[in-house]
Design an enzyme around this catalytic site. Structure first.
Site, mmCIF file in Angstrom:
data_model
loop_
_atom_site.group_PDB
_atom_site.id
_atom_site.type_symbol
_atom_site.label_atom_id
_atom_site.label_comp_id
_atom_site.label_asym_id
_atom_site.label_seq_id
_atom_site.Cartn_x
_atom_site.Cartn_y
_atom_site.Cartn_z
ATOM 1 N N LYS A 2 0.833 -1.195 0.000
ATOM 2 C CA LYS A 2 0.000 0.000 0.000
ATOM 3 C C LYS A 2 0.874 1.254 0.000
ATOM 4 O O LYS A 2 1.928 1.286 0.652
ATOM 5 C CB LYS A 2 -0.900 -0.040 1.229
ATOM 6 C CG LYS A 2 -1.988 1.022 1.307
ATOM 7 C CD LYS A 2 -2.841 0.765 2.538
ATOM 8 C CE LYS A 2 -3.945 1.785 2.726
ATOM 9 N NZ LYS A 2 -4.764 1.486 3.921
ATOM 10 N N SER A 47 -9.574 1.268 3.163
ATOM 11 C CA SER A 47 -8.778 2.134 2.318
ATOM 12 C C SER A 47 -7.665 1.419 1.553
ATOM 13 O O SER A 47 -7.022 2.019 0.697
ATOM 14 C CB SER A 47 -8.138 3.229 3.177
ATOM 15 O OG SER A 47 -7.198 2.687 4.098
ATOM 16 N N THR A 58 -7.059 0.745 10.122
ATOM 17 C CA THR A 58 -7.417 1.428 11.361
ATOM 18 C C THR A 58 -8.782 0.937 11.821
ATOM 19 O O THR A 58 -8.972 0.603 12.979
ATOM 20 C CB THR A 58 -7.433 2.952 11.151
ATOM 21 O OG1 THR A 58 -6.188 3.358 10.574
ATOM 22 C CG2 THR A 58 -7.655 3.686 12.462
ATOM 23 N N SER A 59 -9.718 0.864 10.874
ATOM 24 C CA SER A 59 -11.017 0.234 11.119
ATOM 25 C C SER A 59 -11.625 -0.152 9.779
ATOM 26 O O SER A 59 -12.243 0.677 9.111
ATOM 27 C CB SER A 59 -11.961 1.171 11.873
ATOM 28 O OG SER A 59 -13.210 0.546 12.126
ATOM 29 N N GLY A 60 -11.386 -1.378 9.344
ATOM 30 C CA GLY A 60 -11.996 -1.901 8.133
ATOM 31 C C GLY A 60 -11.161 -1.829 6.883
ATOM 32 O O GLY A 60 -11.568 -2.348 5.834
ATOM 33 N N SER A 61 -9.982 -1.232 6.938
ATOM 34 C CA SER A 61 -9.266 -0.930 5.703
ATOM 35 C C SER A 61 -8.538 -2.101 5.079
ATOM 36 O O SER A 61 -8.089 -2.009 3.941
ATOM 37 C CB SER A 61 -8.278 0.216 5.947
ATOM 38 O OG SER A 61 -8.968 1.418 6.157
#
Length: 541
Positions: free
Chosen positions: A110, A191, A212-215
């Site tokens: 990434k 993301s 961080t939350s869901g990425s």
């Protein structure tokens, strides 16, 4: 004209909209899996047998990227040194030295995981184009030490989706709008959007994402992938462009549980430059062997919890029907499934932790740069650059998340931050996931992936997601405000195993047992946008 150029020209009319690609190609006349489905074991065997070289692999993957990236925008840039690195690794192999199962295997990372090479480290923003770091991030170091070839940087939701309130998953100013491959203009999830797209159609063997939350888990499910969101602290965040030191983590995105486990094994471990890794409960030499833990019988005797009071009553019937069928599969494999409600099913979380962390942690990253071309050192500096650069698409894509963070008036050293963070620890601990696991003596909590992220994010717990199903071919298309397709024919969705801190070994074992009983990805519909160039096209030229 080179053979590569002729292949690209000949194929240019064939790949767009091409569906139903087979699982097999040939290399030197020998049947070999398509790069859309190939595994580390397949590549390792082919390399060891001399069917092809890592140089051949890099050539093939670069051509596949060149073929589809103008449409999918999954890759921000490729490593100009990738072929030279592959040649060095081939020479090592020829001399009898290999660094492990990732030796000579191309992986994309990434574009917020820094490398000290010829590539940029941008988080999708022109504010960081040309910026340099003094040395590789720990993640890049660990991949190189394992023999992996860092093929390039994958596109992402800009600033890991921490800029705007009105943007879209997969969009960045630097990389454009990434889209998924299972339906035209598919929302890729974010993301780690480009990471998900690239791994889903074989633009590399696998990828690294950040969450961080869901990425990690969101783009993994959109690409019918296995994604590991590790416990915060299991993988170092040093020289990874941050959102939150309390929630950020780095993990693999791959097409099989085993491949993801192999990569996690390579990147896990202590790093004195990230003090969160000091919480790892083992010495590096004693970190669990995640690959050896994979066993098809792991569901037998396992205790699986379902937090019924957190399930989304508005979730799609397709997803929930598949979820309950998965629960029956686990029961038939010998698992005990119990109710494991959270005592705080819907915590009133706020953006304070992320906002205050970002103010502090971004400044630390910016100050670590060895070359900072625009002399940007604070969030205020980044916001000013963004709001005054035509390249950053402001105000069409706003800076609302940054505005809110700056309006707090404090960073993560303030007592008000600490009080908010303690609430998160309770909501995710005793009041949420960790409390449910402890009270019910669970091996894991299981949820639809679309409902899993926040349950583990606020306290930094791990998740493993893997394919669960696909929307029917007759499913109506629904779009978001930016026109991306959120639900539609054949778009994948996933199931997630959530666990206690540093319990990745257990989660991977359960996920592997489920994967081997269901083989959802192997049986599911193929992406509609895939490269049609294969490894055999590049061997020996």
């Amino acid at each position: 004209m080179t053979r590569l150029a002729r292949l690209l020209i000949a194929a240019s009319a064939a790949w767009l909209g091409f569906a139903g690609i087979g699982n097999c190609s040939t290399v030197k006349g020998v049947p070999f899996p398509s790069l859309t489905e190939v595994t580390i074991d397949d590549l390792e065997e082919g390399l060891s047998r001399g069917l092809f070289t890592s140089v051949d692999l890099v050539r093939a993957y670069l051509a596949r990227i060149e073929q589809v990236n103008p449409l999918l925008r999954a890759v921000n840039e490729v490593n100009p040194d990738a072929l030279d690195i592959a040649a060095e690794l081939d020479a090592m192999r020829a001399n009898g030295t290999t660094l492990g199962p990732l030796h000579g295997i191309p992986i994309l990372i990434k574009d917020n995981i820094a490398t000290a090479d010829k590539m940029n480290n941008t988080a999708g923003s022109f504010a960081l184009v040309g910026a340099k770091v003094p040395h590789d991030s720990t993640m890049a170091v660990k991949l190189r030490e394992a023999g992996a070839i860092i093929l390039g940087k994958a596109n992402l939701s800009q600033w890991a989706n921490y800029r705007s309130s009105n943007s879209s998953s997969g969009w960045s100013a630097y990389g454009g709008q990434a889209t998924g491959a299972y339906y035209p203009n598919e929302d890729p999830g974010g993301s780690s959007s480009g990471s998900g797209v690239a791994a889903s159609i074989g633009l590399c063997l696998a990828t690294l994402g950040t969450e961080t939350s869901g990425s990690i888990i969101s783009p993994s499910q959109k690409g019918s992938l296995v994604g590991i969101k590790p416990t915060v602290g299991l993988t170092s965040r040093y020289l990874v462009i941050p959102i939150s030191s309390h929630q950020d983590t780095i993990g693999p995105m791959a097409r099989t549980v085993k491949d993801a486990a192999i990569i996690l094994q390579a990147i896990a471990g202590h790093d004195p430059r990230d003090n969160y890794t000091s919480t790892i409960p083992w010495e590096d030499s004693k970190i669990p062997d995640y690959v050896s833990a994979l066993n098809v019988s792991s569901l037998s005797g396992a205790r699986i919890g379902i937090p019924y009071n957190t399930l989304n009553p508005n979730a799609s019937t397709v997803e929930m029907t598949a979820f309950w069928s998965a629960i029956d599969t686990m029961k038939s494999a010998g698992a005990t499934v119990v109710g494991a409600n959270f005592t705080v099913p819907s915590p009133n979380t706020t953006s304070i932790v992320l906002g205050a962390d970002f103010v502090s942690d971004l400044a630390v990253y910016l100050d670590s740069l060895s070359h900072n071309p625009y002399n940007l050192h604070t969030l205020e500096d980044i916001r000013n650059f963004t709001q005054n650069s035509s390249l950053e698409f402001f105000p069409d894509r706003d800076t609302a998340r940054w505005d809110g963070a700056l309006e707090l008036g404090y960073n993560n050293s303030d007592i008000r931050f600490w009080e908010e963070y303690q609430r998160n620890l309770y909501w995710g601990g005793e009041g949420g996931l960790l409390g449910a696991i402890e009270r019910n003596d669970l091996d894991a909590v299981v949820l639809p992936t679309s409902q899993a992220a926040a349950k583990a994010a606020i306290q930094g717990a791990p998740i493993v997601t893997l394919p669960l199903g696909y929307y029917p071919a007759t499913w109506n298309v629904t779009r978001n405000a930016r026109g991306l397709v959120q639900q539609g024919p054949n778009i994948p969705f996933g199931i997630s195993f959530l666990g206690g801190m540093f319990e990745e070994e257990k989660l991977l074992a359960l996920a592997y047992a489920f994967e081997q009983r269901t083989l959802v990805r192997k049986k599911g519909p193929r992406p509609v946008i895939v490269p049609n160039l294969e490894l055999g096209d590049f061997v020996g030229f």
